[in-house]
Motif scaffolding. Structure first.
Motif, PDB file in Angstrom:
ATOM      1  N   THR A 146      13.233   8.441   3.655  1.00  0.00           N
ATOM      2  CA  THR A 146      13.875   8.369   2.341  1.00  0.00           C
ATOM      3  C   THR A 146      12.914   8.429   1.164  1.00  0.00           C
ATOM      4  O   THR A 146      13.329   8.718   0.041  1.00  0.00           O
ATOM      5  CB  THR A 146      14.686   7.063   2.232  1.00  0.00           C
ATOM      6  N   VAL A 147      11.641   8.140   1.402  1.00  0.00           N
ATOM      7  CA  VAL A 147      10.661   8.135   0.308  1.00  0.00           C
ATOM      8  C   VAL A 147       9.699   9.294   0.537  1.00  0.00           C
ATOM      9  O   VAL A 147       8.978   9.328   1.541  1.00  0.00           O
ATOM     10  CB  VAL A 147       9.892   6.798   0.253  1.00  0.00           C
ATOM     11  N   ALA A 148       9.680  10.244  -0.383  1.00  0.00           N
ATOM     12  CA  ALA A 148       8.914  11.478  -0.183  1.00  0.00           C
ATOM     13  C   ALA A 148       7.414  11.274  -0.377  1.00  0.00           C
ATOM     14  O   ALA A 148       6.600  11.980   0.187  1.00  0.00           O
ATOM     15  CB  ALA A 148       9.420  12.564  -1.138  1.00  0.00           C
ATOM     16  N   ASN A 149       7.032  10.297  -1.210  1.00  0.00           N
ATOM     17  CA  ASN A 149       5.612  10.115  -1.538  1.00  0.00           C
ATOM     18  C   ASN A 149       4.838   9.472  -0.389  1.00  0.00           C
ATOM     19  O   ASN A 149       5.403   9.108   0.637  1.00  0.00           O
ATOM     20  CB  ASN A 149       5.484   9.247  -2.802  1.00  0.00           C
ATOM     21  N   ASP A 150       3.535   9.305  -0.594  1.00  0.00           N
ATOM     22  CA  ASP A 150       2.666   8.692   0.414  1.00  0.00           C
ATOM     23  C   ASP A 150       3.128   7.267   0.687  1.00  0.00           C
ATOM     24  O   ASP A 150       3.219   6.430  -0.227  1.00  0.00           O
ATOM     25  CB  ASP A 150       1.224   8.704  -0.091  1.00  0.00           C
ATOM     26  N   THR A 151       3.420   6.972   1.949  1.00  0.00           N
ATOM     27  CA  THR A 151       3.980   5.656   2.297  1.00  0.00           C
ATOM     28  C   THR A 151       3.097   4.891   3.270  1.00  0.00           C
ATOM     29  O   THR A 151       3.548   3.935   3.890  1.00  0.00           O
ATOM     30  CB  THR A 151       5.382   5.833   2.921  1.00  0.00           C
ATOM     31  N   ASP A 152       1.834   5.281   3.429  1.00  0.00           N
ATOM     32  CA  ASP A 152       0.968   4.639   4.425  1.00  0.00           C
ATOM     33  C   ASP A 152       0.798   3.147   4.166  1.00  0.00           C
ATOM     34  O   ASP A 152       0.867   2.323   5.083  1.00  0.00           O
ATOM     35  CB  ASP A 152      -0.408   5.310   4.445  1.00  0.00           C
ATOM     36  N   GLU A 153       0.576   2.784   2.894  1.00  0.00           N
ATOM     37  CA  GLU A 153       0.379   1.367   2.566  1.00  0.00           C
ATOM     38  C   GLU A 153       1.647   0.570   2.823  1.00  0.00           C
ATOM     39  O   GLU A 153       1.598  -0.551   3.366  1.00  0.00           O
ATOM     40  CB  GLU A 153      -0.042   1.227   1.095  1.00  0.00           C
ATOM     41  N   ILE A 154       2.796   1.149   2.442  1.00  0.00           N
ATOM     42  CA  ILE A 154       4.086   0.484   2.692  1.00  0.00           C
ATOM     43  C   ILE A 154       4.293   0.307   4.192  1.00  0.00           C
ATOM     44  O   ILE A 154       4.732  -0.753   4.656  1.00  0.00           O
ATOM     45  CB  ILE A 154       5.245   1.305   2.088  1.00  0.00           C
ATOM     46  N   ALA A 155       3.965   1.343   4.966  1.00  0.00           N
ATOM     47  CA  ALA A 155       4.151   1.279   6.418  1.00  0.00           C
ATOM     48  C   ALA A 155       3.297   0.171   7.032  1.00  0.00           C
ATOM     49  O   ALA A 155       3.761  -0.566   7.912  1.00  0.00           O
ATOM     50  CB  ALA A 155       3.808   2.627   7.042  1.00  0.00           C
ATOM     51  N   ASP A 156       2.056   0.006   6.557  1.00  0.00           N
ATOM     52  CA  ASP A 156       1.192  -1.058   7.074  1.00  0.00           C
ATOM     53  C   ASP A 156       1.773  -2.431   6.775  1.00  0.00           C
ATOM     54  O   ASP A 156       1.735  -3.328   7.624  1.00  0.00           O
ATOM     55  CB  ASP A 156      -0.204  -0.943   6.463  1.00  0.00           C
ATOM     56  N   ARG A 157       2.308  -2.604   5.576  1.00  0.00           N
ATOM     57  CA  ARG A 157       2.909  -3.900   5.225  1.00  0.00           C
ATOM     58  C   ARG A 157       4.139  -4.189   6.090  1.00  0.00           C
ATOM     59  O   ARG A 157       4.364  -5.338   6.503  1.00  0.00           O
ATOM     60  CB  ARG A 157       3.304  -3.908   3.747  1.00  0.00           C
ATOM     61  N   LEU A 158       4.924  -3.155   6.360  1.00  0.00           N
ATOM     62  CA  LEU A 158       6.110  -3.347   7.195  1.00  0.00           C
ATOM     63  C   LEU A 158       5.724  -3.689   8.629  1.00  0.00           C
ATOM     64  O   LEU A 158       6.368  -4.530   9.271  1.00  0.00           O
ATOM     65  CB  LEU A 158       6.981  -2.091   7.163  1.00  0.00           C
TER      66      LEU A 158
END
Length: 443
Positions: A395-407
């Motif tokens: 759902t989020v097109a931008n870079d999500t690596d940091e968000i993924a690590d937090r999740l």
């Protein structure tokens, strides 16, 4: 007595006879105990309910008609009466029971046909085509049953993972030995196996299963029609005339599409339907939604998501939501909630996926995990994190690596990426015995 035994051995193989012997022994043991005997009497009494008798009799008539029709292309003969009766009880009735729990659409019933003609069906037929001697089968039957039950029990407790792995290997080895024995006997005497009667025995469950699908689907539809009638009659503030009109219109329009009938009945409960025009509007909106789903209109990606796209974000993970529908005031819209278990513990953790917004536009996505602390496993937490990362990536097109690590670390946070506001939080239960992990994505 010898004639009866000859009839048994002609119509049933040693594995079936061994199963019957052990089943009879269990029933005799149960019959000795008064409390169990009383429970069995209650079960039999429930099975003799007149509605169930009509259902079972109708299905028996369906099987009888299929058998008669099968005589014309030589698929069925009088010699197949016994396996037909066995299929009715052991194959047909379980499929009939599953038909009442079918989910949206007709894929459930297509699955019956796919399973019937799959390679697995052929393998199962070969598996039971030849058996060991009766004494060996009398030993194997309870042994395999006990091991299979232990596999199921050990599966539900992570602490027994090693035992589960060992038992799975044991039962796999036994299955290979049984299959090899069957193939070896067929190879030794191919003339006894490759016959017209063998072909008929193989094709019988396939033919009866596929031929019974229309009956299964009809019963599925009928059960939802009866449920809709009851639910509509439960409304108190509408007039009897309006309820009769709603039942007539809903059933005539959606009788062959019970998933749409459920939507119509739900909307009749949610919406303040006070006139026949309101009933017509419910039908119109549902049909419009179905037509729109075939060719969804585009939406402004900065404003939200298409409800048809949002419904499919986690569909391949077993989390396809219900339809997107209006609430009581008609302003806010919600999806149905999709749910699944995250592990196989005694009290499994589970995850829910849903979304909300306005007509034609989803504004908020929610993924919520429910965990009881005493039964929470690392596997369940890891699976929730994986699903959360998957939803963000979808759902989020931008870079999500940091968000993924937090999740993955399950850290609470709130962040904005482009038009998206992402929040992840941990909410404890009031009784402090568990918690919910909640991921929300808004536009």
């Amino acid at each position: 007595m010898s004639e009866f035994w000859a009839w048994l051995t002609d119509n049933f193989n040693n594995r079936e006879l061994a199963g019957a012997v052990w089943l009879a022994a269990i029933l005799i043991i149960f019959a000795v105990r008064k409390d169990i005997r009383r429970g069995l009497a209650n079960v039999v009494g429930a099975a003799l309910n007149h509605k169930l008798l009509i259902l079972f009799s109708s299905f028996a008539a369906n099987v009888a008609i299929l058998s008669w029709l099968g005589t014309f292309p030589k698929l069925w003969s009088l010699g197949l009466i016994t396996p037909t009766i066995v299929w009715y009880f052991l194959g047909g009735l379980p499929l009939l029971a599953r038909a009442f729990d079918a989910k949206e659409g007709t894929q459930h019933f297509r699955g019956y046909a796919k399973d019937a003609v799959s390679g697995t069906a052929l393998l199962e037929f070969i598996f039971v085509a030849k058996t060991f001697s009766l004494p060996v089968e009398l030993i194997l039957t309870p042994l395999i049953t006990v091991i299979a039950m232990m596999v199921v029990v050990s599966e539900r407790n992570p602490a027994h993972a090693a035992v589960n792995k060992l038992l799975t290997w044991v039962i796999s080895i036994i299955a290979v030995v049984i299959l090899w024995n069957s193939i070896a006997q067929i190879w030794a005497e191919p003339g006894d196996f490759f016959t017209t009667n063998t072909f008929r025995s193989f094709i019988l469950p396939v033919y009866l299963t596929i031929g019974s699908i229309p009956f299964f689907y009809a019963m599925h539809c009928y059960s939802h029609i009866e449920g809709a009638r009851i639910q509509i009659d439960q409304k108190t503030f509408q007039s009897d005339e309006l309820k009769r009109y709603a039942k007539k219109r809903f059933i005539l329009t959606f009788m062959a599409r019970p998933w749409l009938l459920r939507r119509a009945t739900r909307q009749f409960h949610i919406m303040p339907a006070r006139a026949s025009q309101d009933v017509d509007k419910i039908i119109h909106d549902i049909l419009d939604y179905e037509r729109e789903a075939q060719n969804p209109p585009g939406v402004d990606q900065n404003e939200g998501w298409s409800p048809h796209s949002a419904r499919e974000f986690l569909a391949d993970e077993g989390l396809r939501t219900g339809d997107y529908h209006a609430g009581y005031d008609g302003e806010e819209w919600w999806s149905g909630v999709a749910s699944k278990e995250l592990d196989n513990s005694l009290l499994p953790s589970h995850v829910n996926y849903s979304f909300a917004g306005v007509k034609g536009l989803v504004k908020r996505l929610k993924l919520k995990g429910h965990f009881i602390e005493e039964f929470t496993t690392d596997d369940a937490l890891a699976e929730f994190s994986r699903l959360a990362v998957r939803l963000v990536e979808k759902t989020v097109a931008n870079d999500t690596d940091e968000i993924a690590d937090r999740l993955r670390n399950r850290e609470e946070f709130a962040a904005s990426i482009g038009a998206n506001r992402i929040q992840f939080k941990n909410e404890r239960f009031p009784n402090e015995r568990g918690y919910e992990l909640i991921l929300e994505i808004e536009r």
